[in-house]
Scaffold this motif. Sequence first.
Motif, mmCIF file in Angstrom:
data_model
loop_
_atom_site.group_PDB
_atom_site.id
_atom_site.type_symbol
_atom_site.label_atom_id
_atom_site.label_comp_id
_atom_site.label_asym_id
_atom_site.label_seq_id
_atom_site.Cartn_x
_atom_site.Cartn_y
_atom_site.Cartn_z
ATOM 1 N N TYR A 156 0.844 -1.206 0.000
ATOM 2 C CA TYR A 156 0.000 0.000 0.000
ATOM 3 C C TYR A 156 0.875 1.249 0.000
ATOM 4 O O TYR A 156 0.600 2.211 -0.741
ATOM 5 N N ILE A 157 1.925 1.229 0.820
ATOM 6 C CA ILE A 157 2.836 2.376 0.884
ATOM 7 C C ILE A 157 3.587 2.522 -0.431
ATOM 8 O O ILE A 157 3.792 3.631 -0.939
ATOM 9 N N GLN A 158 3.984 1.386 -1.018
ATOM 10 C CA GLN A 158 4.682 1.414 -2.306
ATOM 11 C C GLN A 158 3.802 2.066 -3.382
ATOM 12 O O GLN A 158 4.270 2.921 -4.142
ATOM 13 N N GLN A 159 2.540 1.683 -3.422
ATOM 14 C CA GLN A 159 1.631 2.227 -4.437
ATOM 15 C C GLN A 159 1.283 3.681 -4.154
ATOM 16 O O GLN A 159 1.204 4.499 -5.083
ATOM 17 N N THR A 160 1.086 4.019 -2.866
ATOM 18 C CA THR A 160 0.665 5.368 -2.505
ATOM 19 C C THR A 160 1.778 6.390 -2.684
ATOM 20 O O THR A 160 1.556 7.494 -3.208
ATOM 21 N N LEU A 161 2.986 6.029 -2.251
ATOM 22 C CA LEU A 161 4.087 6.998 -2.288
ATOM 23 C C LEU A 161 4.950 6.914 -3.537
ATOM 24 O O LEU A 161 5.577 7.900 -3.932
ATOM 25 N N PHE A 162 4.994 5.712 -4.153
ATOM 26 C CA PHE A 162 5.905 5.541 -5.289
ATOM 27 C C PHE A 162 5.202 5.087 -6.562
ATOM 28 O O PHE A 162 5.858 4.687 -7.526
ATOM 29 N N GLY A 163 3.868 5.118 -6.525
ATOM 30 C CA GLY A 163 3.116 4.766 -7.733
ATOM 31 C C GLY A 163 3.330 3.353 -8.198
ATOM 32 O O GLY A 163 3.173 3.051 -9.385
ATOM 33 N N GLY A 164 3.696 2.447 -7.289
ATOM 34 C CA GLY A 164 3.928 1.055 -7.646
ATOM 35 C C GLY A 164 5.323 0.775 -8.165
ATOM 36 O O GLY A 164 5.685 -0.379 -8.393
ATOM 37 N N MET A 165 6.131 1.813 -8.369
ATOM 38 C CA MET A 165 7.505 1.632 -8.835
ATOM 39 C C MET A 165 8.393 1.115 -7.699
ATOM 40 O O MET A 165 8.050 1.257 -6.516
ATOM 41 N N SER A 166 9.519 0.520 -8.055
ATOM 42 C CA SER A 166 10.422 -0.010 -7.040
ATOM 43 C C SER A 166 10.959 1.124 -6.156
ATOM 44 O O SER A 166 11.548 2.085 -6.649
ATOM 45 N N PRO A 167 10.770 1.003 -4.809
ATOM 46 C CA PRO A 167 11.215 2.053 -3.898
ATOM 47 C C PRO A 167 12.570 1.742 -3.246
ATOM 48 O O PRO A 167 13.015 2.495 -2.369
ATOM 49 N N ILE A 168 13.201 0.612 -3.629
ATOM 50 C CA ILE A 168 14.452 0.202 -2.986
ATOM 51 C C ILE A 168 15.510 1.303 -3.126
ATOM 52 O O ILE A 168 15.795 1.778 -4.231
ATOM 53 N N GLY A 169 16.070 1.704 -1.983
ATOM 54 C CA GLY A 169 17.085 2.746 -1.975
ATOM 55 C C GLY A 169 16.512 4.138 -1.766
ATOM 56 O O GLY A 169 17.254 5.081 -1.461
ATOM 57 N N GLU A 170 15.175 4.281 -1.928
ATOM 58 C CA GLU A 170 14.535 5.574 -1.692
ATOM 59 C C GLU A 170 14.339 5.776 -0.191
ATOM 60 O O GLU A 170 14.497 4.842 0.612
ATOM 61 N N THR A 171 13.961 6.985 0.200
ATOM 62 C CA THR A 171 13.738 7.285 1.618
ATOM 63 C C THR A 171 12.330 7.811 1.844
ATOM 64 O O THR A 171 11.723 8.427 0.955
ATOM 65 N N ILE A 172 11.805 7.522 3.039
ATOM 66 C CA ILE A 172 10.534 8.097 3.478
ATOM 67 C C ILE A 172 10.724 8.619 4.892
ATOM 68 O O ILE A 172 11.660 8.226 5.593
ATOM 69 N N LYS A 173 9.829 9.495 5.296
ATOM 70 C CA LYS A 173 9.874 10.015 6.661
ATOM 71 C C LYS A 173 8.865 9.285 7.523
ATOM 72 O O LYS A 173 7.710 9.103 7.127
ATOM 73 N N LEU A 174 9.321 8.851 8.691
ATOM 74 C CA LEU A 174 8.443 8.263 9.690
ATOM 75 C C LEU A 174 8.541 9.138 10.931
ATOM 76 O O LEU A 174 9.615 9.221 11.549
ATOM 77 N N ASN A 175 7.437 9.792 11.262
ATOM 78 C CA ASN A 175 7.428 10.745 12.386
ATOM 79 C C ASN A 175 8.562 11.771 12.261
ATOM 80 O O ASN A 175 9.208 12.144 13.237
ATOM 81 N N GLY A 176 8.814 12.159 11.011
ATOM 82 C CA GLY A 176 9.814 13.200 10.779
ATOM 83 C C GLY A 176 11.234 12.704 10.602
ATOM 84 O O GLY A 176 12.132 13.489 10.273
ATOM 85 N N LYS A 177 11.485 11.393 10.796
ATOM 86 C CA LYS A 177 12.832 10.827 10.666
ATOM 87 C C LYS A 177 12.969 10.140 9.311
ATOM 88 O O LYS A 177 12.061 9.447 8.848
ATOM 89 N N GLN A 178 14.122 10.302 8.673
ATOM 90 C CA GLN A 178 14.375 9.704 7.370
ATOM 91 C C GLN A 178 14.755 8.226 7.505
ATOM 92 O O GLN A 178 15.654 7.880 8.267
ATOM 93 N N PHE A 179 14.077 7.375 6.739
ATOM 94 C CA PHE A 179 14.371 5.943 6.713
ATOM 95 C C PHE A 179 14.625 5.501 5.274
ATOM 96 O O PHE A 179 13.877 5.877 4.361
ATOM 97 N N LYS A 180 15.653 4.693 5.101
ATOM 98 C CA LYS A 180 15.971 4.158 3.781
ATOM 99 C C LYS A 180 15.208 2.854 3.561
ATOM 100 O O LYS A 180 15.242 1.952 4.402
ATOM 101 N N ILE A 181 14.532 2.716 2.448
ATOM 102 C CA ILE A 181 13.745 1.513 2.142
ATOM 103 C C ILE A 181 14.670 0.422 1.606
ATOM 104 O O ILE A 181 15.386 0.625 0.624
ATOM 105 N N ILE A 182 14.652 -0.737 2.261
ATOM 106 C CA ILE A 182 15.506 -1.850 1.843
ATOM 107 C C ILE A 182 14.705 -3.046 1.329
ATOM 108 O O ILE A 182 15.277 -3.996 0.792
ATOM 109 N N GLY A 183 13.395 -3.019 1.510
ATOM 110 C CA GLY A 183 12.586 -4.152 1.073
ATOM 111 C C GLY A 183 11.116 -3.807 0.969
ATOM 112 O O GLY A 183 10.646 -2.828 1.553
ATOM 113 N N VAL A 184 10.369 -4.649 0.216
ATOM 114 C CA VAL A 184 8.914 -4.498 0.066
ATOM 115 C C VAL A 184 8.271 -5.855 0.323
ATOM 116 O O VAL A 184 8.677 -6.870 -0.259
ATOM 117 N N TYR A 185 7.284 -5.872 1.214
ATOM 118 C CA TYR A 185 6.577 -7.116 1.524
ATOM 119 C C TYR A 185 5.750 -7.584 0.328
ATOM 120 O O TYR A 185 5.287 -6.781 -0.483
#
Length: 395
Positions: A156-185
């Motif tokens: 759901y997050i992959q589709q909502t934030l990245f339009g279904g494209m591979s997000p590996i290596g991209e970053t998102i904010k969780l409660n204002g903190k930057q996290f690097k995406i390493i995998g998709v369930y």
Amino acid sequence: MKFFTKLIQSIKMAMKSIKGNKGRSALTMLGIIIGVGSVILLTGIGGGTTKAITDQLSAMGTKLITVSFNRRFTTRTVDFEDLTEFVEENPELVTNLTPYISGNAQAKLGNTNFSTSLDATDPAYETIKNVSLNEGRFISQSDVDNYSYVAIIGTYIQQTLFGGMSPIGETIKLNGKQFKIIGVYTETGDSTETSQDNKVTIPYTTAQRFLKNKTISTYYLEGASEDMIDISVDSIEAFITQKLGSDSGFSVSSVSEMLDTMDEVTASMTSLLAGIAAISLVVGGIGVMNIMTVSVSERTREIGIRKAIGARTTDILLQFLIESIILSAIGGLLGVGIGLGLGPAVEKIANMEYVVQTNMVLLSFCFSLAIGVFFGIAPANKAAKLNPIDALRSE
């Protein structure tokens, strides 16, 4: 041989009577049809629900053991090191251990912002919970040791934030903190905001720092053998009780135990649904009795003529009893057909699994026959006991 001849004759007469009053016969069978169909349909839905829940629990692994702590009930604690010690000392009982922290976080990328479920754990979680990834990798021990700000996200997050494209290596904010995406369930639900696909998993050490809370209330362990799960659960309970000095403030459960409990609950639920549906069968039986009583009254003269030309009491009794049974049998068969036919439609429309309960199909049909016998006896007996002279006088 003589009995079978009379039986065949009675069946022919019963069928002739039923065909001669098609409308009334159809209304008589309606209660039986609804009752049998309802029993089959509701037990099928109950069976489907049971299967769906059982499959979900089984997917978690039948050797899964969950330890949960309620910190409000005890001042003493059992931590990750304590349980690790237990696992190392009892390899014949448990083979793996992982901590688990859950909560919520605000996920953000650009102008898109929404709430998501937050899980925190370590590498063992992947094996213990049979985790499946669509792409990327799971949390490593290095991520845990280094308090890495890395995350695995749901589809759901992959589709909502990245339009279904591979997000590996991209970053998102969780409660204002930057996290690097390493995998998709791998998708497990329907990729909606309220499904299991709207979640993020991070290292538990990072979560302790990130959430400013070092308390771990849940641990998952993997039993060494399915046959010894009960012994493993008892041993873990004894170990924690000894550490805490009390048997309260925590719980230890296994998937196997949950499956047994769920089987009991769903069996009771299915029986309840079948019982409710069976009430309409009884109502249908009363309808059969009423119509057969009316039929006896209408055919009094016919009964008198049959008795006058030599028909015995048992012949009259058999004739009306068979008519009642045939009505119930036809109603039962139609009910079975409707119950089985509506199942796939309900499955498609309601988006739920439907599992035919063969034993309930047979039971409901046999019950409809029993209804025919039970509620047909009184009218048949009334017809059999009619005085032939009084019967011939009736108009």
